[in-house]
Design a protein around this motif. Structure first.
Motif, PDB file in Angstrom:
ATOM      1  N   THR A 178      -2.606  52.600 -28.107  1.00 14.18           N
ATOM      2  CA  THR A 178      -2.172  51.806 -29.245  1.00 14.18           C
ATOM      3  C   THR A 178      -2.992  52.193 -30.465  1.00 14.18           C
ATOM      4  N   VAL A 179      -2.341  52.288 -31.596  1.00  7.38           N
ATOM      5  CA  VAL A 179      -3.018  52.625 -32.851  1.00  7.38           C
ATOM      6  C   VAL A 179      -2.997  51.406 -33.767  1.00  7.38           C
ATOM      7  N   SER A 180      -4.176  51.057 -34.314  1.00  8.35           N
ATOM      8  CA  SER A 180      -4.282  49.915 -35.211  1.00  8.35           C
ATOM      9  C   SER A 180      -3.734  50.259 -36.590  1.00  8.35           C
ATOM     10  N   ARG A 181      -3.612  49.270 -37.454  1.00 10.62           N
ATOM     11  CA  ARG A 181      -3.137  49.493 -38.818  1.00 10.62           C
ATOM     12  C   ARG A 181      -4.095  50.394 -39.592  1.00 10.62           C
ATOM     13  N   GLN A 182      -5.355  50.393 -39.177  1.00 12.88           N
ATOM     14  CA  GLN A 182      -6.362  51.239 -39.823  1.00 12.88           C
ATOM     15  C   GLN A 182      -6.365  52.656 -39.265  1.00 12.88           C
ATOM     16  N   GLY A 183      -5.483  52.923 -38.264  1.00 12.50           N
ATOM     17  CA  GLY A 183      -5.370  54.270 -37.715  1.00 12.50           C
ATOM     18  C   GLY A 183      -6.285  54.555 -36.550  1.00 12.50           C
TER      19      GLY A 183
ATOM     20  N   LEU B  44     -11.837  60.045 -23.163  1.00 13.16           N
ATOM     21  CA  LEU B  44     -12.717  59.127 -22.441  1.00 13.16           C
ATOM     22  C   LEU B  44     -13.429  58.185 -23.402  1.00 13.16           C
ATOM     23  N   ALA B  45     -13.863  58.712 -24.536  1.00  9.15           N
ATOM     24  CA  ALA B  45     -14.549  57.884 -25.528  1.00  9.15           C
ATOM     25  C   ALA B  45     -13.638  56.771 -26.031  1.00  9.15           C
ATOM     26  N   ARG B  46     -12.366  57.098 -26.249  1.00  8.74           N
ATOM     27  CA  ARG B  46     -11.426  56.096 -26.747  1.00  8.74           C
ATOM     28  C   ARG B  46     -11.057  55.087 -25.664  1.00  8.74           C
ATOM     29  N   MET B  47     -11.212  55.460 -24.416  1.00  8.57           N
ATOM     30  CA  MET B  47     -10.929  54.532 -23.319  1.00  8.57           C
ATOM     31  C   MET B  47     -12.033  53.506 -23.142  1.00  8.57           C
ATOM     32  N   ILE B  48     -13.286  53.898 -23.374  1.00  9.43           N
ATOM     33  CA  ILE B  48     -14.399  52.984 -23.088  1.00  9.43           C
ATOM     34  C   ILE B  48     -15.043  52.423 -24.352  1.00  9.43           C
TER      35      ILE B  48
ATOM     36  N   ALA C  92      -6.726  53.290 -29.507  1.00  9.26           N
ATOM     37  CA  ALA C  92      -7.359  52.769 -28.297  1.00  9.26           C
ATOM     38  C   ALA C  92      -6.508  53.184 -27.112  1.00  9.26           C
ATOM     39  N   ILE C  93      -7.098  53.934 -26.181  1.00 12.29           N
ATOM     40  CA  ILE C  93      -6.395  54.356 -24.968  1.00 12.29           C
ATOM     41  C   ILE C  93      -6.720  53.347 -23.874  1.00 12.29           C
ATOM     42  N   PHE C  94      -5.717  52.628 -23.409  1.00 14.07           N
ATOM     43  CA  PHE C  94      -5.994  51.569 -22.447  1.00 14.07           C
ATOM     44  C   PHE C  94      -5.511  51.882 -21.035  1.00 14.07           C
ATOM     45  N   ALA C  95      -4.875  53.009 -20.829  1.00  9.56           N
ATOM     46  CA  ALA C  95      -4.470  53.376 -19.469  1.00  9.56           C
ATOM     47  C   ALA C  95      -4.133  54.853 -19.384  1.00  9.56           C
ATOM     48  N   ILE C  96      -4.532  55.462 -18.277  1.00 10.94           N
ATOM     49  CA  ILE C  96      -4.056  56.787 -17.893  1.00 10.94           C
ATOM     50  C   ILE C  96      -3.421  56.619 -16.517  1.00 10.94           C
ATOM     51  N   LEU C  97      -2.134  56.885 -16.452  1.00 11.37           N
ATOM     52  CA  LEU C  97      -1.376  56.578 -15.241  1.00 11.37           C
ATOM     53  C   LEU C  97      -1.113  57.823 -14.410  1.00 11.37           C
ATOM     54  N   PRO C  98      -1.286  57.703 -13.078  1.00 15.13           N
ATOM     55  CA  PRO C  98      -0.970  58.811 -12.178  1.00 15.13           C
ATOM     56  C   PRO C  98       0.469  58.730 -11.710  1.00 15.13           C
TER      57      PRO C  98
ATOM     58  N   VAL D  58      -7.011  63.672  -1.633  1.00 12.19           N
ATOM     59  CA  VAL D  58      -7.989  64.251  -2.547  1.00 12.19           C
ATOM     60  C   VAL D  58      -7.327  64.401  -3.902  1.00 12.19           C
ATOM     61  N   ALA D  59      -7.894  63.757  -4.922  1.00  9.99           N
ATOM     62  CA  ALA D  59      -7.282  63.764  -6.243  1.00  9.99           C
ATOM     63  C   ALA D  59      -7.381  65.142  -6.885  1.00  9.99           C
ATOM     64  N   ASP D  60      -6.350  65.475  -7.679  1.00 12.52           N
ATOM     65  CA  ASP D  60      -6.386  66.717  -8.431  1.00 12.52           C
ATOM     66  C   ASP D  60      -7.437  66.627  -9.521  1.00 12.52           C
ATOM     67  N   ALA D  61      -7.761  67.783 -10.109  1.00 12.84           N
ATOM     68  CA  ALA D  61      -8.679  67.778 -11.240  1.00 12.84           C
ATOM     69  C   ALA D  61      -8.104  66.890 -12.350  1.00 12.84           C
ATOM     70  N   ILE D  62      -8.973  66.177 -13.043  1.00 10.73           N
ATOM     71  CA  ILE D  62      -8.536  65.204 -14.039  1.00 10.73           C
ATOM     72  C   ILE D  62      -8.324  65.871 -15.390  1.00 10.73           C
ATOM     73  N   PRO D  63      -7.113  65.831 -15.954  1.00  6.19           N
ATOM     74  CA  PRO D  63      -6.830  66.471 -17.238  1.00  6.19           C
ATOM     75  C   PRO D  63      -7.159  65.552 -18.404  1.00  6.19           C
ATOM     76  N   VAL D  64      -8.443  65.348 -18.680  1.00  6.99           N
ATOM     77  CA  VAL D  64      -8.835  64.418 -19.725  1.00  6.99           C
ATOM     78  C   VAL D  64     -10.012  64.986 -20.506  1.00  6.99           C
ATOM     79  N   THR D  65     -10.011  64.776 -21.816  1.00  6.26           N
ATOM     80  CA  THR D  65     -11.072  65.289 -22.674  1.00  6.26           C
ATOM     81  C   THR D  65     -12.141  64.227 -22.903  1.00  6.26           C
ATOM     82  N   HIS D  66     -13.296  64.657 -23.416  1.00  3.13           N
ATOM     83  CA  HIS D  66     -14.365  63.713 -23.736  1.00  3.13           C
ATOM     84  C   HIS D  66     -13.909  62.743 -24.829  1.00  3.13           C
ATOM     85  N   GLU D  67     -13.090  63.225 -25.767  1.00  4.86           N
ATOM     86  CA  GLU D  67     -12.580  62.364 -26.830  1.00  4.86           C
ATOM     87  C   GLU D  67     -11.701  61.259 -26.249  1.00  4.86           C
TER      88      GLU D  67
END
Length: 218
Positions: free
Chosen positions: A58-63, A175-179, A66-72, A164-173
């Protein structure tokens, strides 16, 4: 506390239930970074992710995003239409190439009424999703950014599942927006986790179960 995730829904589980209710989804293919639906667009469809991974943000009015879910694979999304939402409150974006089935609101409501097995399956899925959101809120309010990162990584790796889960396709950016922290802070903790042998990057990002000790640590 992070609990092992109970396997609820995979295509092999959900599809026969929908088929018995006479419901057929419209298939769709999306390439990496392609938008499946956008924030503010009409919400009248329930989606099912057969293959791949996607993010909900979700993107706020200020731009600010916030990433609130990554779904498998094996996840429903867009379920807000069933609760009366007329527009999407988030954007769904493919993190990898994705295969998706789309069901109209009318189809899903009819399946819930006609097929008790699907109704039980779907309600249980939504209750677990709601419980996860509550856990995320508690985690955000009370835990350090290091613990929040460790928990998110374990969830992305589907901790507690037999596969066994596959490699996770996620960047540090991402992850930062998720937490709710900065990318440099995430990079600092990721280097620490790697040094401790809790994660590795040899064939993409992979998470070791020993990372759980970081979450449980006082």
């Amino acid at each position: 506390m992070l609990k092992p995730e109970r396997k609820l829904s995979k295509a092999a589980d959900a599809m026969p239930l929908l088929e018995r209710a006479g419901v057929e989804g419209k298939p769709g293919k999306y390439r990496k970074k392609e938008i499946i639906f956008g924030q503010g667009s009409p919400s009248d469809t329930l989606f099912y992710l057969e293959e791949g991974r996607l993010k909900l943000a979700t993107v706020s009015r200020q731009g600010k995003e916030a990433i609130f879910a990554i779904l498998p694979a094996g996840s429903f999304f867009g379920e807000g239409c069933l609760a009366g939402h007329t527009v999407h409150v988030a954007t769904a974006t493919a993190l990898t190439d994705c295969s998706v089935l789309a069901f109209t609101k009318k189809q899903v409501l009819a399946a819930i009424r006609k097929n008790p097995d699907f109704a039980e399956f779907f309600i249980t899925y939504l209750l677990q999703r709601n419980a996860r959101v509550e856990e995320d809120l508690v985690d955000q309010l009370f835990n350090s950014s290091e613990k929040r990162l460790a928990r998110v990584l374990l969830l992305l790796a589907q901790f507690g599942k037999e596969e066994v889960a596959d490699a996770i396709p996620v960047t540090h950016e991402t992850l930062a927006r998720m937490i709710g922290t900065t990318r440099p802070r995430v990079s600092f903790f990721m280097k620490k986790f790697r040094r401790l042998g809790l994660i590795d990057h040899e064939k993409g990002l992979r998470i070791h179960p020993s990372l759980l000790t970081m979450v449980l640590r006082d």
